[in-house]
Design an enzyme around this catalytic site. Structure first.
Site, PDB file in Angstrom:
ATOM      1  N   ALA A 171      36.525  25.693  27.181  1.00  0.00           N
ATOM      2  CA  ALA A 171      35.372  26.496  26.762  1.00  0.00           C
ATOM      3  C   ALA A 171      35.533  27.122  25.379  1.00  0.00           C
ATOM      4  O   ALA A 171      34.554  27.578  24.791  1.00  0.00           O
ATOM      5  CB  ALA A 171      35.120  27.602  27.793  1.00  0.00           C
ATOM      6  N   ARG A 189      42.855  28.503  28.235  1.00  0.00           N
ATOM      7  CA  ARG A 189      44.131  29.191  28.439  1.00  0.00           C
ATOM      8  C   ARG A 189      44.078  30.646  27.957  1.00  0.00           C
ATOM      9  O   ARG A 189      44.521  31.556  28.649  1.00  0.00           O
ATOM     10  CB  ARG A 189      45.214  28.430  27.677  1.00  0.00           C
ATOM     11  CG  ARG A 189      46.589  29.004  27.804  1.00  0.00           C
ATOM     12  CD  ARG A 189      47.572  28.125  27.069  1.00  0.00           C
ATOM     13  NE  ARG A 189      47.988  26.999  27.887  1.00  0.00           N
ATOM     14  CZ  ARG A 189      48.996  27.058  28.754  1.00  0.00           C
ATOM     15  NH1 ARG A 189      49.664  28.167  28.916  1.00  0.00           N
ATOM     16  NH2 ARG A 189      49.338  26.013  29.452  1.00  0.00           N
ATOM     17  N   ASP A 248      29.174   8.875  27.288  1.00  0.00           N
ATOM     18  CA  ASP A 248      29.141   8.209  25.991  1.00  0.00           C
ATOM     19  C   ASP A 248      27.894   8.805  25.361  1.00  0.00           C
ATOM     20  O   ASP A 248      26.774   8.444  25.748  1.00  0.00           O
ATOM     21  CB  ASP A 248      28.998   6.693  26.145  1.00  0.00           C
ATOM     22  CG  ASP A 248      29.018   6.017  24.789  1.00  0.00           C
ATOM     23  OD1 ASP A 248      28.338   6.521  23.865  1.00  0.00           O
ATOM     24  OD2 ASP A 248      29.708   5.004  24.619  1.00  0.00           O
ATOM     25  N   HIS A 249      28.065   9.714  24.424  1.00  0.00           N
ATOM     26  CA  HIS A 249      26.884  10.492  24.014  1.00  0.00           C
ATOM     27  C   HIS A 249      25.811   9.628  23.339  1.00  0.00           C
ATOM     28  O   HIS A 249      24.663  10.019  23.245  1.00  0.00           O
ATOM     29  CB  HIS A 249      27.266  11.717  23.169  1.00  0.00           C
ATOM     30  CG  HIS A 249      27.596  11.408  21.736  1.00  0.00           C
ATOM     31  ND1 HIS A 249      28.793  10.910  21.347  1.00  0.00           N
ATOM     32  CD2 HIS A 249      26.864  11.533  20.607  1.00  0.00           C
ATOM     33  CE1 HIS A 249      28.797  10.737  20.041  1.00  0.00           C
ATOM     34  NE2 HIS A 249      27.633  11.105  19.557  1.00  0.00           N
ATOM     35  N   ASP A 301      37.668   4.426  18.727  1.00  0.00           N
ATOM     36  CA  ASP A 301      36.826   5.622  18.616  1.00  0.00           C
ATOM     37  C   ASP A 301      35.332   5.292  18.705  1.00  0.00           C
ATOM     38  O   ASP A 301      34.549   6.068  19.238  1.00  0.00           O
ATOM     39  CB  ASP A 301      37.141   6.317  17.284  1.00  0.00           C
ATOM     40  CG  ASP A 301      36.396   7.630  17.126  1.00  0.00           C
ATOM     41  OD1 ASP A 301      36.467   8.457  18.059  1.00  0.00           O
ATOM     42  OD2 ASP A 301      35.726   7.832  16.083  1.00  0.00           O
ATOM     43  N   HIS A 350      30.546   3.425  21.852  1.00  0.00           N
ATOM     44  CA  HIS A 350      29.180   3.500  21.315  1.00  0.00           C
ATOM     45  C   HIS A 350      28.616   2.139  20.896  1.00  0.00           C
ATOM     46  O   HIS A 350      27.481   1.794  21.212  1.00  0.00           O
ATOM     47  CB  HIS A 350      29.123   4.437  20.101  1.00  0.00           C
ATOM     48  CG  HIS A 350      29.753   5.779  20.333  1.00  0.00           C
ATOM     49  ND1 HIS A 350      29.674   6.436  21.534  1.00  0.00           N
ATOM     50  CD2 HIS A 350      30.456   6.603  19.511  1.00  0.00           C
ATOM     51  CE1 HIS A 350      30.307   7.589  21.453  1.00  0.00           C
ATOM     52  NE2 HIS A 350      30.789   7.710  20.231  1.00  0.00           N
ATOM     53  N   LYS A 379      33.732   4.929   8.418  1.00  0.00           N
ATOM     54  CA  LYS A 379      33.680   6.295   7.891  1.00  0.00           C
ATOM     55  C   LYS A 379      33.690   6.223   6.367  1.00  0.00           C
ATOM     56  O   LYS A 379      34.149   5.244   5.787  1.00  0.00           O
ATOM     57  CB  LYS A 379      34.884   7.090   8.392  1.00  0.00           C
ATOM     58  CG  LYS A 379      34.912   7.189   9.915  1.00  0.00           C
ATOM     59  CD  LYS A 379      35.307   8.565  10.380  1.00  0.00           C
ATOM     60  CE  LYS A 379      35.345   8.658  11.888  1.00  0.00           C
ATOM     61  NZ  LYS A 379      34.172   9.265  12.487  1.00  0.00           N
TER      62      LYS A 379
HETATM   63  C1  BG6 Z   1      32.237  10.381  18.236  1.00  0.00           C
HETATM   64  C2  BG6 Z   1      33.400   9.899  17.425  1.00  0.00           C
HETATM   65  O1  BG6 Z   1      32.281   9.831  19.534  1.00  0.00           O
HETATM   66  O2  BG6 Z   1      31.028   9.984  17.601  1.00  0.00           O
HETATM   67  C3  BG6 Z   1      33.331  10.436  16.010  1.00  0.00           C
HETATM   68  O3  BG6 Z   1      34.614  10.338  18.039  1.00  0.00           O
HETATM   69  C4  BG6 Z   1      31.991  10.119  15.382  1.00  0.00           C
HETATM   70  O4  BG6 Z   1      34.385   9.904  15.211  1.00  0.00           O
HETATM   71  C5  BG6 Z   1      30.853  10.531  16.307  1.00  0.00           C
HETATM   72  O5  BG6 Z   1      31.906  10.813  14.152  1.00  0.00           O
HETATM   73  C6  BG6 Z   1      29.511  10.047  15.773  1.00  0.00           C
HETATM   74  O6  BG6 Z   1      28.487  10.583  16.562  1.00  0.00           O
HETATM   75  P1  BG6 Z   1      27.051  10.903  15.956  1.00  0.00           P
HETATM   76  O7  BG6 Z   1      26.235  11.347  17.116  1.00  0.00           O
HETATM   77  O8  BG6 Z   1      27.264  11.979  14.924  1.00  0.00           O
HETATM   78  O9  BG6 Z   1      26.567   9.640  15.312  1.00  0.00           O
END
Ligand code: BG6
Length: 518
Positions: A22, A55, A190-191, A248, A253, A354
């Site tokens: 948190a 913690r 996985d956002h 990563d 993604h 990147k």
């Molecule tokens: C994350 C990676 O899952 O996704 C990062 O660990 C990356 O390295 C990020 O920068 C990118 O997400 P977004 O939503 O900003 O495109």
């Protein structure tokens, strides 16, 4: 039934949310703001509580102040209603927790009973593990051994990525988790699957008669997925240097977006049916049989110093916590084959990196060119039709078609017709984490990755990692601010294709018809 309508029918139920980690960055940037947006939109019932766990010790008041500051800085909504804020903040509690001490979890159980009584919560429990993967096991076992999982209502656990480092470590992690939780209780994040436009891929495909019938190797020449970032590794050098773009971004993604584009129509919008189709795509990915095949089809790069948006930036090897002789890739481009009836012969080109010139995620579907016909007998440079899906930060779609240039004889002009979703005034698109937390609270795991998907994706990626381990001489260096190694262009050129310009690089000769005012 339409997914949106279906979603509205499953109401969120009251629960205690336990936020492990948190005091960390994810909670600050994404989770607190997401909870506030959901609350403001009335998507959380009043009978909930959030317990912040980490913690270090912290008074409740201090914790609520931290939550407040994170929302002010990162939430898409302003905190302009004091009464609403006070009501929201009242649901937040903080408890310091040593995750190796089972007695501390017993204390958590007592606190839960109090919170259930105080807010009239039906004893549902959602554990959010925003922690290093090595801690998932110990936390899960202590949750079980302390009686924390003997709730009267449901129990769910949300796990952040990375889910393992390779297939064996992911398998180990999964074995630990599945000793404690059932698969349907595990929500692996996985956002990218929470992003509006990634979810929109299904609607664009399955709700449009002029796309789905063409969505195959008869009409599509290639598919391109770009996920470019301007950022470097920020303060995550230690983590990133062990992961690289393969682990990563690609394992998760990139491959998840690919499955959304390539999957067969599911038999229903039920989450399991959708994930069944996605895993079939992952099983159809043609594995690279030899190290030579990996080299021929997968390009890796690493940035050297350069200039991004006018700022001079150091090389990757000079970043904090990065090995000065690192051979970790910060760029990856690959040609991927989906070996099934629909896609045989259609290359999927994916790239991510990147320190590239723009931040953008885009999918380009390039259709096959028309045979040169009588009308265009003099022309041999007709541009192919494109469907472009912009995922972020711009959100929208456009199609590129050919039209006659008014007044000229048989002159053809490419026209891009765009629906820019993010340009709509007043449209405040939900953040991926809002959508995903809301789904988890409602028990909808459609946009979370199931274990078989994760395992298949690792299997594909591990072969690349193994080939790369043998030798590093195919690591291409590229200056920060460039579009990555030239080898990535050659990958497409060898097949007679090129990367289509992405947002910010539009071609000059195209007429735009757009709601963005372009
Ligand atoms: C994350 C990676 O899952 O996704 C990062 O660990 C990356 O390295 C990020 O920068 C990118 O997400 P977004 O939503 O900003 O495109």
């Amino acid at each position: 039934m339409n997914q949106a309508i279906q979603s509205e029918l499953i109401p969120a139920q009251g629960a205690v949310y336990y936020l492990f980690g948190a005091t960390g960055d994810l909670a600050k940037r994404k989770l607190f703001p997401a909870l506030f947006s959901l609350y403001k939109e009335g998507k959380l019932t009043e009978n909930f509580a959030v317990v912040g766990l980490a913690r270090r010790s912290r008074a409740n008041e201090q914790f609520r102040q931290d939550v407040y500051e994170s929302i002010v800085e990162f939430c898409r909504y302003k905190v302009d209603d004091t009464e609403l804020w006070n009501r929201f903040a009242e649901h937040f509690e903080y408890m310091p927790l040593d995750i190796n001490n089972v007695d501390a979890f017993r204390e958590l159980n007592k606190l839960t009973d109090e919170l259930n009584r105080k807010f009239d919560i039906p004893d549902n429990r959602l554990f959010y593990l925003a922690l290093a993967p090595s801690l998932f096991g110990p936390v899960s076992f202590n949750l079980r051994d302390s009686g924390m999982l003997e709730a009267k209502g449901w129990t769910r656990v949300i796990i952040e990525k990375p889910f393992g480092y390779d297939l064996p470590s992911a398998q180990e992690l999964n074995n630990e988790l599945s000793q404690v939780f059932k698969e349907e209780e595990i929500f692996r994040i996985d956002h990218y699957l929470g992003k509006e436009m990634v979810q929109n891929i299904q609607v664009i495909r399955f709700a449009n008669a002029f796309f789905e019938p063409l969505w195959n190797n008869n009409y599509i020449a290639n598919v391109q997925i770009t996920l470019s970032e301007t950022v470097g590794v920020e303060d995550r050098g230690g983590y990133y240097d062990k992961s690289g773009a393969l682990r990563d971004m690609t394992q998760n993604h990139m491959l998840q977006m690919l499955t959304m584009i390539a999957m067969e129509p599911p038999s229903s919008l039920n989450g399991e049916h959708i994930r069944d189709e996605k895993v079939k795509v992952l099983r159809s990915l043609r594995p690279y049989a030899t190290s030579e095949e990996v080299r021929a089809n997968v390009i890796r790069g690493q940035y050297t110093s350069g200039v991004v948006k006018g700022t001079e930036l150091p090389a990757y090897r000079e970043e904090d916590s990065v090995n000065p002789e690192s051979t970790t890739e910060t760029y990856l481009a690959a040609k991927v084959a989906v070996d099934n009836f629909r896609w045989a012969g259609v290359p999927f080109y994916i790239r991510t990196g990147k320190r590239l010139p723009v931040k953008t995620t885009e999918v380009v579907i390039e259709f096959k060119s028309m045979p040169q016909n009588v009308l265009f007998a003099q022309r041999h440079d007709l541009s192919p039709n494109l469907l472009v899906i912009r995922v972020n930060p711009m959100e929208g779609i456009y199609i590129k078609v050919n039209a006659k240039t008014p007044g000229a004889d048989n002159e053809v002009q490419p026209v891009a017709m765009e629906f820019c979703q993010s340009c709509q005034i007043g449209l405040n698109t939900p953040e991926a984490y809002e959508r995903l937390i809301h789904d988890a609270v409602r028990g909808d795991s459609t946009y979370f990755t199931r274990w078989d998907e994760v395992a298949q994706a690792w299997e594909f990626v591990d072969r690349i990692a193994a080939a790369w381990k043998e030798s590093q001489d195919d690591l291409h260096m590229y200056p920060a601010g460039s579009w990555g190694p030239e080898a990535a262009d050659k990958l497409l050129a060898a097949d007679g294709f090129h990367w289509w310009p992405v947002n910010g690089q539009e071609e000059d000769n195209v007429i735009w018809v757009s709601n963005s005012g372009k």
